[in-house]
Design a protein around this motif. Structure first.
Motif, PDB file in Angstrom:
ATOM      1  N   VAL A 181      60.744  60.538 -38.234  1.00 12.53           N
ATOM      2  CA  VAL A 181      59.461  60.242 -38.447  1.00 12.53           C
ATOM      3  C   VAL A 181      58.826  61.320 -39.593  1.00 12.53           C
ATOM      4  O   VAL A 181      59.379  62.731 -39.345  1.00 12.53           O
ATOM      5  CB  VAL A 181      58.191  60.295 -37.411  1.00 12.53           C
ATOM      6  CG1 VAL A 181      56.951  60.321 -37.813  1.00 12.53           C
ATOM      7  CG2 VAL A 181      58.514  59.026 -36.500  1.00 12.53           C
ATOM      8  N   GLY A 182      58.257  60.838 -40.688  1.00 11.97           N
ATOM      9  CA  GLY A 182      58.056  61.998 -41.643  1.00 11.97           C
ATOM     10  C   GLY A 182      59.165  62.130 -42.762  1.00 11.97           C
ATOM     11  O   GLY A 182      59.139  62.755 -43.885  1.00 11.97           O
ATOM     12  N   ARG A 183      60.535  61.809 -42.367  1.00  9.94           N
ATOM     13  CA  ARG A 183      61.458  61.910 -43.342  1.00  9.94           C
ATOM     14  C   ARG A 183      61.955  60.582 -43.959  1.00  9.94           C
ATOM     15  O   ARG A 183      62.512  60.651 -45.046  1.00  9.94           O
ATOM     16  CB  ARG A 183      62.706  62.682 -42.393  1.00  9.94           C
ATOM     17  CG  ARG A 183      62.289  63.863 -41.699  1.00  9.94           C
ATOM     18  CD  ARG A 183      63.547  65.102 -41.799  1.00  9.94           C
ATOM     19  NE  ARG A 183      62.933  66.093 -41.525  1.00  9.94           N
ATOM     20  CZ  ARG A 183      62.966  66.817 -40.234  1.00  9.94           C
ATOM     21  NH1 ARG A 183      63.742  66.156 -39.347  1.00  9.94           N
ATOM     22  NH2 ARG A 183      62.526  68.031 -40.106  1.00  9.94           N
ATOM     23  N   LEU A 242      57.503  67.951 -38.216  1.00  9.63           N
ATOM     24  CA  LEU A 242      57.096  67.200 -39.425  1.00  9.63           C
ATOM     25  C   LEU A 242      55.701  68.081 -40.154  1.00  9.63           C
ATOM     26  O   LEU A 242      54.688  67.443 -40.304  1.00  9.63           O
ATOM     27  CB  LEU A 242      56.320  65.724 -39.370  1.00  9.63           C
ATOM     28  CG  LEU A 242      55.275  65.019 -38.536  1.00  9.63           C
ATOM     29  CD1 LEU A 242      54.971  63.781 -39.112  1.00  9.63           C
ATOM     30  CD2 LEU A 242      55.792  65.059 -36.956  1.00  9.63           C
ATOM     31  N   TYR A 243      55.900  69.368 -39.910  1.00 10.48           N
ATOM     32  CA  TYR A 243      54.748  70.308 -40.421  1.00 10.48           C
ATOM     33  C   TYR A 243      53.633  70.410 -39.709  1.00 10.48           C
ATOM     34  O   TYR A 243      52.594  70.685 -40.275  1.00 10.48           O
ATOM     35  CB  TYR A 243      54.733  70.032 -41.855  1.00 10.48           C
ATOM     36  CG  TYR A 243      56.156  70.006 -42.678  1.00 10.48           C
ATOM     37  CD1 TYR A 243      56.575  71.126 -43.267  1.00 10.48           C
ATOM     38  CD2 TYR A 243      56.805  68.646 -42.943  1.00 10.48           C
ATOM     39  CE1 TYR A 243      57.744  71.020 -43.749  1.00 10.48           C
ATOM     40  CE2 TYR A 243      57.956  68.633 -43.477  1.00 10.48           C
ATOM     41  CZ  TYR A 243      58.412  69.858 -44.016  1.00 10.48           C
ATOM     42  OH  TYR A 243      59.609  70.019 -44.779  1.00 10.48           O
ATOM     43  N   CYS A 270      50.586  63.824 -39.903  1.00  9.26           N
ATOM     44  CA  CYS A 270      51.170  62.448 -40.150  1.00  9.26           C
ATOM     45  C   CYS A 270      50.379  61.922 -41.471  1.00  9.26           C
ATOM     46  O   CYS A 270      51.304  61.101 -42.113  1.00  9.26           O
ATOM     47  CB  CYS A 270      50.723  61.499 -38.754  1.00  9.26           C
ATOM     48  SG  CYS A 270      51.738  61.831 -37.488  1.00  9.26           S
ATOM     49  N   GLU A 271      49.110  62.208 -41.362  1.00 13.29           N
ATOM     50  CA  GLU A 271      48.555  61.668 -42.779  1.00 13.29           C
ATOM     51  C   GLU A 271      49.173  62.361 -44.231  1.00 13.29           C
ATOM     52  O   GLU A 271      49.607  61.625 -44.878  1.00 13.29           O
ATOM     53  CB  GLU A 271      47.189  62.256 -42.697  1.00 13.29           C
ATOM     54  CG  GLU A 271      46.531  61.351 -43.925  1.00 13.29           C
ATOM     55  CD  GLU A 271      44.910  61.972 -43.642  1.00 13.29           C
ATOM     56  OE1 GLU A 271      43.831  61.134 -43.883  1.00 13.29           O
ATOM     57  OE2 GLU A 271      44.686  63.156 -44.075  1.00 13.29           O
ATOM     58  N   LEU A 272      49.473  63.562 -43.976  1.00 20.05           N
ATOM     59  CA  LEU A 272      50.323  64.231 -45.125  1.00 20.05           C
ATOM     60  C   LEU A 272      51.626  63.390 -45.378  1.00 20.05           C
ATOM     61  O   LEU A 272      52.197  63.415 -46.398  1.00 20.05           O
ATOM     62  CB  LEU A 272      50.471  65.765 -44.798  1.00 20.05           C
ATOM     63  CG  LEU A 272      49.513  66.698 -45.208  1.00 20.05           C
ATOM     64  CD1 LEU A 272      50.094  68.038 -44.757  1.00 20.05           C
ATOM     65  CD2 LEU A 272      49.375  66.825 -46.742  1.00 20.05           C
ATOM     66  N   ALA A 273      52.269  63.666 -44.238  1.00 16.52           N
ATOM     67  CA  ALA A 273      53.714  62.539 -44.348  1.00 16.52           C
ATOM     68  C   ALA A 273      53.568  61.511 -44.953  1.00 16.52           C
ATOM     69  O   ALA A 273      54.492  60.964 -45.886  1.00 16.52           O
ATOM     70  CB  ALA A 273      54.281  62.760 -42.966  1.00 16.52           C
ATOM     71  N   ARG A 274      52.623  60.663 -44.705  1.00 23.81           N
ATOM     72  CA  ARG A 274      52.542  59.375 -45.073  1.00 23.81           C
ATOM     73  C   ARG A 274      52.382  59.370 -46.745  1.00 23.81           C
ATOM     74  O   ARG A 274      52.865  58.737 -47.524  1.00 23.81           O
ATOM     75  CB  ARG A 274      51.478  58.731 -44.542  1.00 23.81           C
ATOM     76  CG  ARG A 274      51.153  57.163 -44.722  1.00 23.81           C
ATOM     77  CD  ARG A 274      50.465  56.682 -43.919  1.00 23.81           C
ATOM     78  NE  ARG A 274      50.202  55.125 -44.333  1.00 23.81           N
ATOM     79  CZ  ARG A 274      48.711  55.066 -44.706  1.00 23.81           C
ATOM     80  NH1 ARG A 274      47.787  55.764 -44.928  1.00 23.81           N
ATOM     81  NH2 ARG A 274      48.464  53.633 -45.151  1.00 23.81           N
ATOM     82  N   ALA A 275      51.398  60.490 -47.240  1.00 21.45           N
ATOM     83  CA  ALA A 275      51.358  60.494 -48.354  1.00 21.45           C
ATOM     84  C   ALA A 275      52.321  61.009 -49.450  1.00 21.45           C
ATOM     85  O   ALA A 275      52.725  60.592 -50.518  1.00 21.45           O
ATOM     86  CB  ALA A 275      49.874  61.358 -48.636  1.00 21.45           C
TER      87      ALA A 275
END
Ligand SMILES: Cc1ncc(COP(=O)(O)O)c(C=O)c1O
Length: 383
Positions: free
Chosen positions: A181-183, A203-204, A250-255
């Motif tokens: 997730v996130g990668r 994921l940060y 999670c929001e950042l990872a998506r972007a």
């Protein structure tokens, strides 16, 4: 000495955006998300907003997200719950041989309690044998657990095919997606899984917080019993700052997902090519293409991974090995052994896992440091 962190599969730094958003929840916004008053409602709203953000990253419904203390707790909950539900003699759980200890250790405990645990082999690249897995499924199989991406070698598993095989026998599937997730893109509907775990600190986001996806209509027994938090699926006062941080992460990872993945893949490939050019007998582990974009597991014949790790640390580079310390001696990585490597090959492996902060210049310095350390270690063995 400026230090270079190349161990993002162990943990990631908290993104500044995440820290900014969670800090108020350690200060003024201290309400208990279960309280009825104004403070409680503000905390509750923040938790629910985070739930929506986690769900969005996974293509899930917010009601399908349960906040936990991390990936380990989520895995324990699913394994314990599934075997309790199936219960009694003859019940079985099927897991790949390369699962993280967060899955393997609860499996070992289930075994002690009388559940049969079937471990499914992987090939030399770490990919689970889906046909062998399908052959192990029976009437009493309570759960299949196959991770989405391996933490040591980065191999990505064909979880959609695992689900297909399990569905045919009516067996639920859990995927440990902590490293994925996130990668890489993760969509619970496309995968078809019943349970999926993720962890904030990979994921940060903050440590000590994670989530369990539970497909709508699927029951999961609480691991922690107490209050009626998380819809009765996880008792304990909500870790509001952690959850808020996880939501923002999670929001950042998506972007950032596509951009991060492309950049990290290029850096990782540069590292791999640079190491191979300087040390042609380097042995890379994991699938060549179905692999996390940030991960490189590599060993050098005759060089102990732990010695290389320590030498790289002295040169300012943080990496890791898959060996586990047990009563003062090192056990070789179960992942590499399952992939058919010898104990010597497994002991030699070190893992580089890249992250957002790494630069080309750092990678070039790392290549030089690896060549220097390996040459030095070989010279010391020879003398
Ligand atoms: C694949 C995998 N699963 C589970 C975990 C455990 O997650 P947590 O640290 O959130 O308990 C890790 C952490 O290293 C992991 O790599």
């Amino acid at each position: 000495m400026s230090r270079v962190y190349l161990d993002h599969n162990a943990t990631t730094p908290v993104a500044p955006e995440v820290l900014d958003e969670l800090l108020p929840y350690l200060r003024d916004e201290f309400g208990n998300a279960s309280s009825t008053h104004w403070w409680g409602q503000r905390a509750r709203a923040a938790v629910e907003r985070a739930r929506e953000r986690v769900a969005e990253l996974l293509g899930a419904d917010p009601a399908e997200i349960v906040f936990t203390s991390g990936g380990t707790e989520a895995a324990n909950q699913v394994l314990r719950g599934a075997s309790e539900a199936a219960g009694g003699p003859g019940a079985a759980v099927v897991a790949s041989a390369v699962e993280h200890h967060a899955v393997l250790a609860p499996c070992a405990r289930l075994e002690e309690l009388g559940t049969r645990v079937v471990r499914v082999p992987v090939d030399r690249e770490g990919v689970v044998d889906v046909d062998a897995l399908a052959g192990t499924l029976g009437e009493r199989t309570a759960l299949v657990a196959v991770m989405l991406a391996n933490n040591e070698v980065g191999t990505i598993q064909p979880v959609d095919r695992v689900v297909e095989a399990a569905r045919a026998r009516g067996v639920p599937v859990f995927t440990d997606a902590v490293q994925a997730v996130g990668r890489i893109p993760v969509d619970v509907r496309a995968l078809g899984v019943d349970f999926l775990s993720l962890s904030g600190h990979k994921l940060y986001g903050p440590k000590g917080v994670g989530a369990l996806y539970v497909r709508r209509g699927t029951r999961v027994a609480p691991l922690l019993r107490g209050g009626e938090h998380e819809g009765g699926r996880r008792a304990g006062t909500s870790n509001v700052p952690g959850i808020v941080g996880l939501g923002r992460a999670c929001e950042l990872a998506r972007a950032r997902l596509d951009g991060d993945a492309a950049r990290l893949r290029a850096l990782r490939d540069r590292l791999e090519a640079g190491i191979r050019a300087r040390l042609p007998d380097a042995r890379v582990h994991g699938h060549p293409s179905l692999r996390l974009p940030n991960t490189l597991s590599v060993g050098f014949p005759g060089v102990e991974g732990e010695s290389l790790l320590m030498n790289l640390d002295l040169l300012g580079f943080a990496v890791s090995t898959g060996s586990a310390c047990n009563a003062g001696s090192l056990r070789p990585s179960h992942v590499l052994l399952a992939m058919g490597r010898t104990p010597e090959e497994a002991h030699a492996a070190v893992r580089f896992s890249l992250g957002r902060g790494n630069t080309e210049a750092e990678i070039d310095r790392a290549i030089g440091a690896v060549a220097e350390a390996v040459t030095k270690l070989r010279a010391s063995i020879a003398s």
